[in-house]
Enzyme design. Sequence first.
Site, PDB file in Angstrom:
ATOM      1  N   GLY A 269     108.012 -16.558 -18.845  1.00 49.39           N
ATOM      2  CA  GLY A 269     107.986 -15.149 -19.220  1.00 49.39           C
ATOM      3  C   GLY A 269     106.983 -14.344 -18.408  1.00 49.39           C
ATOM      4  O   GLY A 269     107.302 -13.309 -17.833  1.00 49.39           O
ATOM      5  N   MET A 271     102.493 -14.536 -16.800  1.00 47.62           N
ATOM      6  CA  MET A 271     101.329 -15.368 -16.535  1.00 47.62           C
ATOM      7  C   MET A 271     100.049 -14.545 -16.542  1.00 47.62           C
ATOM      8  O   MET A 271      99.960 -13.491 -15.927  1.00 47.62           O
ATOM      9  CB  MET A 271     101.532 -16.072 -15.186  1.00 47.62           C
ATOM     10  CG  MET A 271     100.403 -16.981 -14.792  1.00 47.62           C
ATOM     11  SD  MET A 271     100.193 -18.333 -15.998  1.00 47.62           S
ATOM     12  CE  MET A 271      98.431 -18.578 -15.858  1.00 47.62           C
ATOM     13  N   GLU A 272      99.042 -15.101 -17.224  1.00 44.69           N
ATOM     14  CA  GLU A 272      97.813 -14.365 -17.528  1.00 44.69           C
ATOM     15  C   GLU A 272      96.726 -14.415 -16.448  1.00 44.69           C
ATOM     16  O   GLU A 272      95.541 -14.271 -16.764  1.00 44.69           O
ATOM     17  CB  GLU A 272      97.228 -14.919 -18.836  1.00 44.69           C
ATOM     18  CG  GLU A 272      96.633 -16.351 -18.735  1.00 44.69           C
ATOM     19  CD  GLU A 272      97.578 -17.466 -19.156  1.00 44.69           C
ATOM     20  OE1 GLU A 272      98.801 -17.263 -19.114  1.00 44.69           O
ATOM     21  OE2 GLU A 272      97.073 -18.546 -19.516  1.00 44.69           O
ATOM     22  N   ASN A 273      97.067 -14.584 -15.180  1.00 42.60           N
ATOM     23  CA  ASN A 273      96.061 -14.640 -14.110  1.00 42.60           C
ATOM     24  C   ASN A 273      95.006 -13.549 -14.303  1.00 42.60           C
ATOM     25  O   ASN A 273      95.344 -12.400 -14.571  1.00 42.60           O
ATOM     26  CB  ASN A 273      96.728 -14.417 -12.764  1.00 42.60           C
ATOM     27  CG  ASN A 273      98.028 -15.153 -12.641  1.00 42.60           C
ATOM     28  OD1 ASN A 273      98.051 -16.363 -12.727  1.00 42.60           O
ATOM     29  ND2 ASN A 273      99.123 -14.431 -12.500  1.00 42.60           N
ATOM     30  N   GLU A 306      99.760 -11.784 -22.831  1.00 39.29           N
ATOM     31  CA  GLU A 306      99.064 -12.051 -21.567  1.00 39.29           C
ATOM     32  C   GLU A 306      97.721 -11.339 -21.533  1.00 39.29           C
ATOM     33  O   GLU A 306      96.724 -11.883 -21.061  1.00 39.29           O
ATOM     34  CB  GLU A 306      99.918 -11.631 -20.361  1.00 39.29           C
ATOM     35  CG  GLU A 306     101.319 -12.238 -20.306  1.00 39.29           C
ATOM     36  CD  GLU A 306     101.368 -13.736 -20.464  1.00 39.29           C
ATOM     37  OE1 GLU A 306     100.393 -14.420 -20.106  1.00 39.29           O
ATOM     38  OE2 GLU A 306     102.394 -14.236 -20.980  1.00 39.29           O
ATOM     39  N   HIS A 309      95.088 -13.171 -23.485  1.00 52.05           N
ATOM     40  CA  HIS A 309      94.582 -14.359 -22.788  1.00 52.05           C
ATOM     41  C   HIS A 309      93.287 -14.051 -22.035  1.00 52.05           C
ATOM     42  O   HIS A 309      92.535 -14.973 -21.709  1.00 52.05           O
ATOM     43  CB  HIS A 309      95.606 -14.866 -21.771  1.00 52.05           C
ATOM     44  CG  HIS A 309      96.552 -15.914 -22.287  1.00 52.05           C
ATOM     45  ND1 HIS A 309      96.134 -17.019 -22.992  1.00 52.05           N
ATOM     46  CD2 HIS A 309      97.901 -16.044 -22.169  1.00 52.05           C
ATOM     47  CE1 HIS A 309      97.186 -17.778 -23.279  1.00 52.05           C
ATOM     48  NE2 HIS A 309      98.267 -17.213 -22.801  1.00 52.05           N
TER      49      HIS A 309
HETATM   50  N1  0A1 Z   1     100.494 -19.287 -19.614  1.00 48.45           N
HETATM   51  C1  0A1 Z   1     101.738 -18.575 -19.648  1.00 48.45           C
HETATM   52  C2  0A1 Z   1     102.920 -19.442 -19.590  1.00 48.45           C
HETATM   53  C3  0A1 Z   1     103.318 -20.009 -18.275  1.00 48.45           C
HETATM   54  C4  0A1 Z   1     103.287 -21.367 -18.094  1.00 48.45           C
HETATM   55  C5  0A1 Z   1     103.751 -21.952 -16.926  1.00 48.45           C
HETATM   56  C6  0A1 Z   1     104.229 -21.117 -15.944  1.00 48.45           C
HETATM   57  O1  0A1 Z   1     104.741 -21.616 -14.782  1.00 48.45           O
HETATM   58  C7  0A1 Z   1     105.142 -22.891 -14.685  1.00 48.45           C
HETATM   59  C8  0A1 Z   1     104.241 -19.755 -16.112  1.00 48.45           C
HETATM   60  C9  0A1 Z   1     103.773 -19.207 -17.278  1.00 48.45           C
HETATM   61  C10 0A1 Z   1     101.827 -17.867 -20.981  1.00 48.45           C
HETATM   62  O2  0A1 Z   1     101.494 -18.446 -22.002  1.00 48.45           O
HETATM   63  O3  0A1 Z   1     102.307 -16.755 -21.027  1.00 48.45           O
HETATM   64 ZN    ZN Z   2     100.183 -17.844 -23.211  1.00 51.61          ZN
END
Ligand code: 0A1
Ligand code: ZN
Length: 885
Positions: A269, A271-273, A306, A309
Site C-alpha cells: 500500500g 511505505m513510511e520512509n 504512514e 509511523h
Molecule cells: N511498512 C509498510 C508496509 C510495507 C511493507 C513491505 C513493503 O515492501 C515489500 C512495502 C510496504 C506499512 O506498514 O505501511
Molecule cells: Zn505500517
Amino acid sequence: MNEIARQPKLLKDYAPPPYLIEEVELDFMLAPRAARVASKLRIRPNPKVATGGRPLVLDGEGLALESVALDGKALTPSDYELKEGSLTIPRAPAHPFTLELVTYCDPETNTALSGLYLSRGTYCTQCEPEGFRRITFFLDRPDVLAVYTVRIEAEREVAPILLSNGNPVAHGDIPGTGRHFAVWHDPFPKPSYLFALVGGRLAKVPDRFVTVSGREVDLAIYVEPGKEDRCAWAMESLKRAMRWDEERFGREYDLDVFNIVAVSDFNMGAMENKGLNIFNDKLVLARPDTASDADYASIEGVIAHEYFHNWSGDRVTCRDWFQLCLKEGLTVFRDQEFTGDTRSAPVERIAAVRMLKTHQFPEDAGPLAHAVRPASYIEINNFYTATVYEKGAEVCRMLQTLLGREGFRKGLDLYFERHDGEAVTVEDFVEAMADVSGRDLSQFMLWYTQSGTPELACSLDYDPHAKTARLSVSQVVPPTPGQTKKEPMLIPLKMGLIGANGDELPLKLDGKGVVNDGLLEITGREQVFEFRDIPSPPTPSLLRGFSAPVRLTVSLDPEQIEFLMRHDKDAFNRWQAAQTYATNLLTAASREGGDLSRVTGKEALRLAQALGQTAGDSSLEAAYRAEFLKLPSESDIARELARNVDTDAVRAARESLRRTIAGEIGSSLAELYEAIAPQGPYSPDPESTGVRALRGAALDLLVATGKPSALARAERHYREATNMTDAISALAILSHLDAPARDEALAHFYARWQDEPLVLDKWFAVQARAARSDSVETVRALLSHPKFSLKNPNRVRALIGSFVHGNPTGFNRADGAGFELLAEQAYEIDRFNPHVAARLLGAFESWRILEPVRQGRAKAVLEALARRQLSTDSYEIVTKTLGPS
Ligand code: 0A1
Ligand code: ZN
C-alpha cells in the site's frame, strides 16, 4: 535454488551486529540500466560485542562492485570476499574506520520492485524489509541506525525532481551537462529499511502545516503531471492526521519537510520512509468521479498510518524483523483510533473486526498460523500478515482496555521517551506499559508468543431464589503448527447484563464490589463470576466492543440474540447480535446443501424484521445502519463452518436468505432508498458517505428479489450516478446478473475509463468478484485482455487477487479450475516478482476446511506447484500450506 536462503531464521538466534554504521554518505548517479552508487560508511566495532577483528559481512544483492576502499586505501579482490548475497572483509579494523564503495544496480530490469526501480519512468525505492542491500552493500538490518546524507544526480530533463529523506540542504545544475543534483540530510538516525530516494518528472502539490509548538513544515505530494487535481483529499487527510497525533498522543512532527510520492507500481500500500513516504498511487489519488467512498476512506487511513509511523516505527524502530508487530500492530491501532475519532467509532470497530475475522482468523486457524511475534521465518516478506498487523493492533487495544486510555497514553509516552532513536523489542514496549501501571504483564506476553485464536465459551445461569447470575467462562487456545501445548491467556472481557426492559443492570460481583466499566479479566482456563441483586433473568452481552480477539461461544437462544440485536446499548454488540443470528441460519442452511427452507421458517422472517427496523431507524447513523444490511459474507460463513465446506452450498444459502429478507422488507427498503436520495454535489464526509452506503446496501438487497423493478432501479443507479461510489456499487450489483444490463454497464464503464489505470482496475475487479458460475472463465479471458499486464501489481491484484481472495465460490470451484488458474499465474509472476506471487498464493491457506473433493484438487495443485522452481517467498508459502506430508 539457494538452500541457505530456505533455512528458517530464528528469533532465539538474534545477536547484535559486530559493527555499527553511524554515518552514511550516498552519492547516486541515476541511469536506467546502471545507476552508480558511491557510499561512504563510518563504521566502528560494536562496543557491546567482543569483536577483536571479526569479519565485516555486508549484505548485497544483484550489485556490480566497482571499488572498495578502507580509510582511503583501495582494497584489491584479495582483501575481500565477494559472493552473491554478501561482501566480506575478513580482517576489518578493531577501531573506527571509513569504508568507501562504488557499486552499480539496474533499476530498469528490477521487476521485483524492491531496491531502486523505475515506475513509469520515475526512479523510486522500496527498502523494507531487505531492499537496501539491492542498492548498496550494507549491514541491512533494522538495529543498525545511521545518519544519512544523500546526493542525487540525474539528467534534469528526465528527473527534474530529486528527493530523499530528511531536509533539503543543496541543489543546483552541473553546468554544460544537462544534469543537476540535490543533497538531502536526515538528522535522525534510522535503519536502512527507511531509506528512500525518488527521481522523476513529477508535479508537486504543496501545502503547509504548523505544529503545536509553532514549527513550520512544508508538505508536498508529488504525482504524475496531470494528476494534481486528485491530491486534495490525501493532503487534507495528512493534515488531520498530523493534528490528531499531537492531540491524542502528544506526537509532533520533527523535520522541516514532509513529502509523499505516488507511484503506480508498488508491491504494497505505502511505505513510511522517514520524511519521504512512498505510496501506491491508488492510496493517494482521488476525485469524486474516479474514487469511491471506500477509496477515500482507505486513503485517509493509510495516509494516517504512514504518517503515524514517524514515531511508531521511525523514531523508535524494531530491533529485528521478528519484532515487526511492534511498529505495525501499534501503528494500525493508532490509525484505527484516528478513524474512529474522525468518523464513527462503532462503524470503525465493525470494519476492523470484519477485517480481522476475514483475514486473520483463517490465518490463525490454518497452516500458516504464526504468533503476533513469530519465532521463526524463512522469508520475512511473507510476514506482513493479518496476524502481525491486525491481531497486533488488537493486542495494543487490549493493553489500552486493561490500562485505561490514560494509562495506555502514559505507557506510550514512556516508551517513546525511553527509546527515542533506538531499535527495540516487544518486551521494551510491554515493560513501559507495566512500569506506568504497576501491573505484572507477564501473562499478557502470551498474546505475542502464542498463535491460534483463543476460544472462549460462556454460559449464564440464573438463580431466581438467590437472585444471582453465574457466568461460567472457559478458554482453550487451539494447537497450531509448531505449538501443540498452550497456556491460558489474559483476556479482557467487556460485558453487560441487560434486564427485561432493556436496562443495564449494575454488575455487582459477590465479594468484589461493582465491576468497573463492565470489564472482567479472564486469566484461568475455567472461571466463574457470580453477580448478585439481579431481579429477573438477564440477557448477557459479552465481549462488548470485541474487547479481545477470541472466538466467543455463548449459549443463547434465538430470542435472546434477537433481544440483543434490538436492545444492546453497546453498538458493536448490537450489530454482532444481528450477524450471529444470520450466521446461525446460514451455517445450518449450508450444511443442508444451501437449502434455507430446511432449517428455518420464522427465524429468517424475524431477522428480516429486525434488520428492516434498524435500517429504517433514523436516530442511528446511516453508516451504522448500512452495516446491518450487509449479511455475513461467504467467507464468514465458511469460517464458521470450519470443516467440510461446500462453497456452492454456502453461496446458495446466502442468496436464499438475501431473497427471503428482501422479499419480507423489500417495500420498506425501496422507500428508504428513495427517501434518502442525496441532493447536491458529492462530498466524501462521513455523513454523506454513510447515506450512500445505506442506499447501496438497500439496493443490493432489493436486487436479490429478482424483481424487474429492482433491476431497473439498479440500472438507473448506474446511469444516473454522478460519482464513482454510486457507479461502482451499481456496477458490482449488475455484474452478478445474467442480463443485458450487465454487459451494457460493463461496456459503458470500460469505454469511459479505459485510459485511467486506477479506475480500470475496478472494472477488472468487479468482474473477478462476480458471483457467477463462469467466473473462472471470465478471469481467464481477462488475463488476455490488451489492458491486462502481469507486471503491474495493482492490475494483478485487481484481477487475480480479487478473484482468489474475494470470490471464494469461484476460486474454490469443485472442478479445481480456480486453483489451477492461481497456481499457473502465480508461477509466472514468481519468476519476476516473488513478493506479489507469494501473497496471491496465500489464498490457498484455507484449503483444509473444504469438503473432500475440493480438498483433493487443492492438494494436487499445491503439490504440483511445490515440485516447480519457486522463489524462497513462494516456496515458504506453498510448503507450509501443504503442511507435513
Ligand atoms: N511498512 C509498510 C508496509 C510495507 C511493507 C513491505 C513493503 O515492501 C515489500 C512495502 C510496504 C506499512 O506498514 O505501511
Ligand atoms: Zn505500517
